[in-house]
Design a protein around this motif. Structure first.
Motif, short mmCIF file in Angstrom:
data_model
loop_
_atom_site.label_atom_id
_atom_site.label_comp_id
_atom_site.label_asym_id
_atom_site.label_seq_id
_atom_site.Cartn_x
_atom_site.Cartn_y
_atom_site.Cartn_z
N LEU A 1 -1.05 64.84 75.23
CA LEU A 1 -0.07 63.76 75.29
C LEU A 1 0.46 63.41 73.89
CD1 LEU A 1 -1.68 61.33 77.90
CD2 LEU A 1 0.22 62.92 78.24
N VAL A 2 -0.43 63.36 72.89
CA VAL A 2 0.00 63.02 71.52
C VAL A 2 0.95 64.07 70.97
CG1 VAL A 2 -0.75 62.69 69.14
CG2 VAL A 2 -2.04 61.63 71.00
N VAL A 3 0.55 65.34 71.08
CA VAL A 3 1.38 66.43 70.56
C VAL A 3 2.68 66.54 71.35
CG1 VAL A 3 1.52 68.92 70.18
CG2 VAL A 3 -0.60 67.69 69.66
N GLY A 4 2.57 66.44 72.68
CA GLY A 4 3.76 66.56 73.52
C GLY A 4 4.77 65.46 73.24
N SER A 5 4.30 64.23 73.09
CA SER A 5 5.22 63.12 72.82
C SER A 5 5.85 63.26 71.44
CB SER A 5 4.50 61.78 72.94
OG SER A 5 3.43 61.69 72.00
N GLY A 6 5.05 63.72 70.46
CA GLY A 6 5.59 63.93 69.12
C GLY A 6 6.69 64.98 69.11
N LEU A 7 6.47 66.07 69.82
CA LEU A 7 7.48 67.13 69.90
C LEU A 7 8.73 66.64 70.63
CD1 LEU A 7 5.23 70.24 70.69
CD2 LEU A 7 6.39 69.68 68.53
N TYR A 8 8.52 65.83 71.67
CA TYR A 8 9.69 65.32 72.41
C TYR A 8 10.51 64.38 71.54
CZ TYR A 8 12.58 63.09 75.91
OH TYR A 8 13.67 62.61 76.61
N VAL B 1 10.40 75.38 62.50
CA VAL B 1 9.07 75.22 61.90
C VAL B 1 8.38 73.91 62.24
CG1 VAL B 1 9.65 76.75 59.99
CG2 VAL B 1 10.00 74.29 59.73
N ALA B 2 9.17 72.87 62.57
CA ALA B 2 8.57 71.54 62.79
C ALA B 2 7.49 71.53 63.87
CB ALA B 2 9.65 70.53 63.11
N PRO B 3 7.66 72.21 65.01
CA PRO B 3 6.59 72.18 66.02
C PRO B 3 5.26 72.70 65.50
CG PRO B 3 8.62 72.97 66.98
CD PRO B 3 8.86 72.89 65.50
N PHE B 4 5.29 73.60 64.51
CA PHE B 4 4.05 74.17 63.99
C PHE B 4 3.33 73.22 63.05
CE2 PHE B 4 6.70 77.81 65.14
CZ PHE B 4 5.82 78.53 65.93
N ARG B 5 3.91 72.06 62.77
CA ARG B 5 3.23 71.05 61.95
C ARG B 5 2.00 70.53 62.68
NH1 ARG B 5 7.19 66.83 59.03
NH2 ARG B 5 5.19 66.39 58.05
N TYR B 6 1.96 70.74 64.01
CA TYR B 6 0.82 70.28 64.79
C TYR B 6 -0.30 71.31 64.82
CZ TYR B 6 3.51 66.30 66.47
OH TYR B 6 4.23 65.14 66.53
N SER B 7 -0.14 72.42 64.11
CA SER B 7 -1.19 73.46 64.11
C SER B 7 -2.53 72.96 63.59
CB SER B 7 -0.72 74.67 63.30
OG SER B 7 -0.51 74.34 61.94
N PRO B 8 -2.59 71.95 62.67
CA PRO B 8 -3.92 71.46 62.26
C PRO B 8 -4.78 70.98 63.42
CG PRO B 8 -2.28 70.70 60.70
CD PRO B 8 -1.53 71.36 61.83
N VAL B 9 -4.16 70.56 64.52
CA VAL B 9 -4.95 70.14 65.67
C VAL B 9 -5.75 71.33 66.20
CG1 VAL B 9 -4.84 69.29 68.04
CG2 VAL B 9 -3.32 68.33 66.29
N ILE B 10 -5.10 72.50 66.28
CA ILE B 10 -5.77 73.71 66.77
C ILE B 10 -6.84 74.16 65.77
CG2 ILE B 10 -5.46 76.12 67.43
CD1 ILE B 10 -2.61 75.40 68.26
N TRP B 11 -6.46 74.20 64.47
CA TRP B 11 -7.43 74.60 63.46
C TRP B 11 -8.61 73.63 63.44
CZ3 TRP B 11 -6.18 79.20 62.92
CH2 TRP B 11 -4.89 79.64 62.60
N GLY B 12 -8.34 72.34 63.62
CA GLY B 12 -9.42 71.35 63.62
C GLY B 12 -10.38 71.57 64.77
N LEU B 13 -9.84 71.91 65.95
CA LEU B 13 -10.69 72.19 67.10
C LEU B 13 -11.58 73.41 66.83
CD1 LEU B 13 -8.17 71.64 70.05
CD2 LEU B 13 -10.28 70.36 69.65
N LEU B 14 -10.98 74.47 66.28
CA LEU B 14 -11.73 75.70 66.03
C LEU B 14 -12.82 75.49 64.97
CD1 LEU B 14 -8.83 78.34 66.03
CD2 LEU B 14 -10.57 77.96 67.80
N LEU B 15 -12.45 74.83 63.85
CA LEU B 15 -13.44 74.60 62.80
C LEU B 15 -14.53 73.65 63.26
CD1 LEU B 15 -11.14 74.30 59.63
CD2 LEU B 15 -12.61 76.22 60.30
N GLY B 16 -14.15 72.65 64.06
CA GLY B 16 -15.15 71.72 64.57
C GLY B 16 -16.18 72.42 65.43
#
Length: 274
Positions: A258-265, A225-240
């Motif tokens: 880069l931010v999401v990729g480094s966080g996941l790594y 489930v941890a990788p899906f914690r970055y889903s607000p980035v996608i929702w933020g793009l769509l709502l914006g």
């Protein structure tokens, strides 16, 4: 976790929408107060109020102060930046945590994780528009919010030995509400019943999102489930795009990657160490 990400992004979108009408302190106070009211009703209904105990008040108050700083900086940034920009830059918190963990938690941070931290901050720099002409001072606000959040999370790791998650949430939210209420000295405009109801909904969304996050971690393995914690980035793009016509540019998309990729790594490397 995906639903939690959507709910918390909707709460942020409501706050951004009302940002041009009410001061930050008033919105934070109202949203937090509604959240505490709803939570109190739930605890009383299920007779769980006695389970909320506090062992170390200084630690709780310090955590509440860090939460207050993070909340004020992030919500203020929403008035100046696209929703997705604020959310993505705020996700620099795991980068700060990794950088600070070596100093304050005594953790060994290897060369690969340090490289990921540098790449992640490079992504933040891209979102901040390195051409200089479009650089806005407000990009520092979500970055500051991320720093406060990272220090709060490091403190939380230590507090979990003696403190419950519920007590930490309640005390921190109460501190935010009280600090936000102090800003009423400067005068708050009268709030309409419609806007009060909308902020109450934002508080409900905020609280429900955190409950869903906790449930997702209880029902499934963290690695799932941890990788899906970055889903607000996608929702933020769509709502914006849908609400404010905030279309991302190349810098934003590259920096987000880069931010999401480094966080996941970093998360992946930490899982390998455990």
């Amino acid at each position: 976790m995906l639903l939690a990400g959507l709910l918390i992004t909707l709460s942020d979108a409501i706050t951004k929408w009302l940002g041009g009408v009410y001061p930050v302190g008033q919105m934070l106070c109202a949203r937090g107060a509604f959240f505490l009211l709803i939570l109190s009703v739930v605890l009383l209904a299920f007779r769980k109020s006695r389970s909320v105990t506090v062992v170390s008040w200084p630690a709780h108050l310090l955590r509440g102060g860090l939460s207050t700083g993070s909340a004020f900086l992030f919500v203020t940034s929403l008035q100046y930046l696209p929703l997705a920009d604020s959310i993505t830059i705020a996700f620099a918190a795991p980068l700060f945590i990794t950088a600070l963990a070596a100093r304050f938690l005594g953790e060994q941070v290897g060369r690969r994780r340090w490289t990921a931290v540098l790449i992640g901050f490079g992504g933040v720099a891209l979102i901040m528009k390195p051409d200089g002409d479009t650089l806005h001072w407000a990009v520092l606000l979500p970055l500051g919010a991320a720093f406060f959040e990272s220090v709060r999370d490091i403190l939380t790791r230590r507090m979990t030995v003696t403190e419950s998650s519920l007590s930490m949430v309640i005390v921190s939210t109460a501190v935010v509400v009280l600090c936000a209420a102090v800003t009423s000295i400067g005068g708050w405009p009268a709030m309409s019943w419609t806007h009060a109801a909308v902020l109450a909904a934002a508080g409900l969304l905020f609280g429900s999102a955190h409950w869903l996050m906790a449930e997702s971690l209880r029902l499934a393995q963290v690695v799932v489930v941890a990788p899906f914690r970055y889903s607000p980035v996608i929702w933020g793009l769509l709502l914006g795009v849908l609400i404010w016509s905030e279309f991302p540019d190349g810098f934003m998309l590259a920096g987000t990657t880069l931010v999401v990729g480094s966080g996941l790594y970093i998360f992946y490397r930490e899982r390998q160490r455990t």
